[in-house]
Motif scaffolding. Structure first.
Motif, PDB file in Angstrom:
ATOM      1  N   ARG A 174       0.689  -1.115  -0.012  1.00 29.53           N
ATOM      2  CA  ARG A 174       0.026  -0.067  -0.093  1.00 29.53           C
ATOM      3  C   ARG A 174       0.865   1.208   0.001  1.00 29.53           C
ATOM      4  O   ARG A 174       0.197   2.422  -0.193  1.00 29.53           O
ATOM      5  CB  ARG A 174      -0.845   0.055   1.355  1.00 29.53           C
ATOM      6  N   HIS A 175       2.170   1.035   0.304  1.00 24.07           N
ATOM      7  CA  HIS A 175       2.995   2.185   0.416  1.00 24.07           C
ATOM      8  C   HIS A 175       4.389   2.171  -0.493  1.00 24.07           C
ATOM      9  O   HIS A 175       5.374   2.149   0.370  1.00 24.07           O
ATOM     10  CB  HIS A 175       3.342   2.408   1.752  1.00 24.07           C
ATOM     11  N   GLU A 200       6.017   4.231  -2.071  1.00 25.53           N
ATOM     12  CA  GLU A 200       6.759   5.373  -1.845  1.00 25.53           C
ATOM     13  C   GLU A 200       7.745   5.288  -0.695  1.00 25.53           C
ATOM     14  O   GLU A 200       8.565   6.127  -0.424  1.00 25.53           O
ATOM     15  CB  GLU A 200       5.841   6.470  -2.124  1.00 25.53           C
ATOM     16  N   ARG A 201       7.263   4.332   0.263  1.00 26.15           N
ATOM     17  CA  ARG A 201       7.841   4.415   1.773  1.00 26.15           C
ATOM     18  C   ARG A 201       8.791   3.170   1.885  1.00 26.15           C
ATOM     19  O   ARG A 201       9.689   3.136   2.388  1.00 26.15           O
ATOM     20  CB  ARG A 201       6.809   4.438   2.773  1.00 26.15           C
ATOM     21  N   ALA A 203       1.527  -2.033  10.598  1.00 23.40           N
ATOM     22  CA  ALA A 203       1.592  -0.764   9.970  1.00 23.40           C
ATOM     23  C   ALA A 203       2.177   0.492  11.045  1.00 23.40           C
ATOM     24  O   ALA A 203       3.062   1.242  10.742  1.00 23.40           O
ATOM     25  CB  ALA A 203       0.251  -0.188   9.500  1.00 23.40           C
ATOM     26  N   ALA A 258       6.098   2.205  10.354  1.00 15.63           N
ATOM     27  CA  ALA A 258       5.931   3.835  10.230  1.00 15.63           C
ATOM     28  C   ALA A 258       6.421   4.538  11.402  1.00 15.63           C
ATOM     29  O   ALA A 258       6.499   5.668  11.130  1.00 15.63           O
ATOM     30  CB  ALA A 258       4.552   4.166   9.701  1.00 15.63           C
ATOM     31  N   ILE A 302       0.464   5.510   9.381  1.00 18.39           N
ATOM     32  CA  ILE A 302       0.213   5.281   7.820  1.00 18.39           C
ATOM     33  C   ILE A 302      -1.271   4.412   7.849  1.00 18.39           C
ATOM     34  O   ILE A 302      -1.461   3.575   8.706  1.00 18.39           O
ATOM     35  CB  ILE A 302       1.267   4.635   6.966  1.00 18.39           C
ATOM     36  N   ASP A 303      -1.731   4.414   6.722  1.00 22.92           N
ATOM     37  CA  ASP A 303      -2.972   3.407   6.612  1.00 22.92           C
ATOM     38  C   ASP A 303      -2.638   2.105   6.584  1.00 22.92           C
ATOM     39  O   ASP A 303      -1.520   1.820   5.565  1.00 22.92           O
ATOM     40  CB  ASP A 303      -3.680   4.065   5.095  1.00 22.92           C
ATOM     41  N   SER A 304      -3.304   1.394   7.001  1.00 20.17           N
ATOM     42  CA  SER A 304      -2.810  -0.227   6.933  1.00 20.17           C
ATOM     43  C   SER A 304      -4.007  -0.816   6.298  1.00 20.17           C
ATOM     44  O   SER A 304      -3.534  -2.102   6.029  1.00 20.17           O
ATOM     45  CB  SER A 304      -3.049  -0.641   8.596  1.00 20.17           C
TER      46      SER A 304
END
Length: 389
Positions: free
Chosen positions: A23-24, A26-27, A270, A274, A279-281
């Protein structure tokens, strides 16, 4: 961009970690993965995330997957391969999600290398708590608990250690597993399929059995002692079948802080990935009106003798928790193989502990020796149990 190595990526924790990472993009970047028996799952994960390395248990497994994963992915083997990816500079974050004693050495390697260590392998602290915490301190690692209960306590504690003087008590919650209302006299006929049918969590077979006996909660009690620097007498366990309140912290002024959330491991994962950000899990929002009721009860000692054994091991210290863990692993394996009844799990562990001469392990080798000795005693106890039964 954080490089992440996932030790045990094909299990439930590893799969949940990958779901959050996906989901992330970019991270997080997946640097390495490892699997044991579910090689098809590891192959699919490798194709999706294209890690620099994967680790498999042996040369036969390496040969089996070599042509089915991306050509740029290096294949490593065994414990040495796990230790290598755990210490590699390309991964600043290590998710330690291998089940059982097998996770000790790679988790230690990550701690010594000063990694951001997301620990789901409770056995590392149960077996070698003092050595493990010393490695974390010496390596300058950041230790973040992934078990939902310990992650909840972490979230409810003051961030600065000097402000923890007002903490009175930690309360670990547990669902009670599938047998929290089953009459104790019926436990002797419990099957592996029944023991693995957890009412709220989806987990591997070994940890599902540990949940059914509540040994999992006993191991978590020992882990909490090391994570949070408290004695076992300051840790309570409460049964909470809804699995919404994940754990609680009581303070001197009477305040009790709790962390709530739907029973989904993506939430603590999550949080730890982070931390200190959020962040959104991907987990559904908690709807308390829909849940309507939250229940709590004290564990029944007759139904769950494993809790008494674990608490006694925590109080004894030294290598007793390592013996407890090793005996339990052997007994659970025998139960799953049909060689031991459900009630025999706690009985075998108790027989091993009754014969145990405690010592303080001053090296990893000493811990491993205690583990091996306890396993031999457990295997002998399992054989005697079968004859006597």
């Amino acid at each position: 961009m954080r490089g992440v190595a996932i030790l045990g990526s094909t299990g439930s924790i590893g799969a949940s970690a990958l779901a959050v990472i996906a989901r992330h993009p970019e991270r997080f970047r997946v640097f390495a993965l490892s699997g044991h028996s579910r090689l098809d799952v590891l192959i699919e994960q490798s194709r999706q995330f294209r890690p620099a390395a994967v680790v498999v248990p042996d040369a036969a497994a390496a040969q089996q997957i070599a042509a089915r994963i991306p050509a740029a992915t290096r294949v490593l083997v065994g414990t040495s391969g796990l230790e290598e990816i755990a210490a590699d500079d390309r991964a600043d974050t290590v998710v330690a999600a291998i089940v059982g004693a097998a996770g000790l050495l790679p988790s230690l390697a990550a701690a010594r290398a000063g990694k951001r260590l997301l620990l789901a392998n409770k056995e590392a602290l149960v077996m070698a708590g003092r050595l493990f915490m010393a490695a974390v301190a010496a390596g300058g690692a950041t230790l973040l608990p992934l078990d939902s209960e310990h992650n909840a306590i972490f979230q409810c504690l003051p961030e600065r250690a000097r402000e923890r003087a007002g903490v009175c008590r930690l309360v670990l919650s547990g669902s009670g597993g599938p047998f929290r209302t089953l009459a104790p006299e019926r436990f002797a006929t419990v099957t592996p399929e029944q023991a693995c049918a957890h009412p709220t969590w989806r987990m591997g077979r070994k940890i599902s059995v540990d949940s059914a006996t509540m040994m999992n909660k006993g191991l978590e009690l020992i882990e909490a002692c090391w994570l949070f620097g408290v004695g076992e007498e300051r840790i309570d366990i409460v049964i909470h079948p809804q699995s919404i309140v994940h754990s609680l912290v009581e303070y001197a002024d009477g305040s009790v802080l709790a962390q709530l959330g739907n029973p989904d491991m993506r939430t603590p994962i999550a949080h730890a990935l982070a931390w200190p950000e959020r962040i959104d899990s991907g987990v559904a929002r908690l709807n308390l009106a829909e849940i309507a009721r939250l229940e709590f009860a004290a564990p029944d000692p007759q139904r769950f003798p494993a809790l008494r054994l674990a608490r006694a091991a925590a109080a004894a210290g030294g290598d007793v928790p390592a013996a407890l863990n090793a005996a339990n692993e052997e007994a659970v394996a025998a139960f799953l193989a049909g060689a031991l009844p459900f009630t025999g799990i706690a009985a075998v562990v108790e027989r091993v502990l009754e014969r145990w001469s405690a010592a303080e392990p001053h090296s990893v080798e000493a811990v491993q020796a205690s583990d091996a000795r306890a396993r031999r005693l457990a295997v002998a106890a399992i054989r005697r149990y079968a004859v006597e039964d």
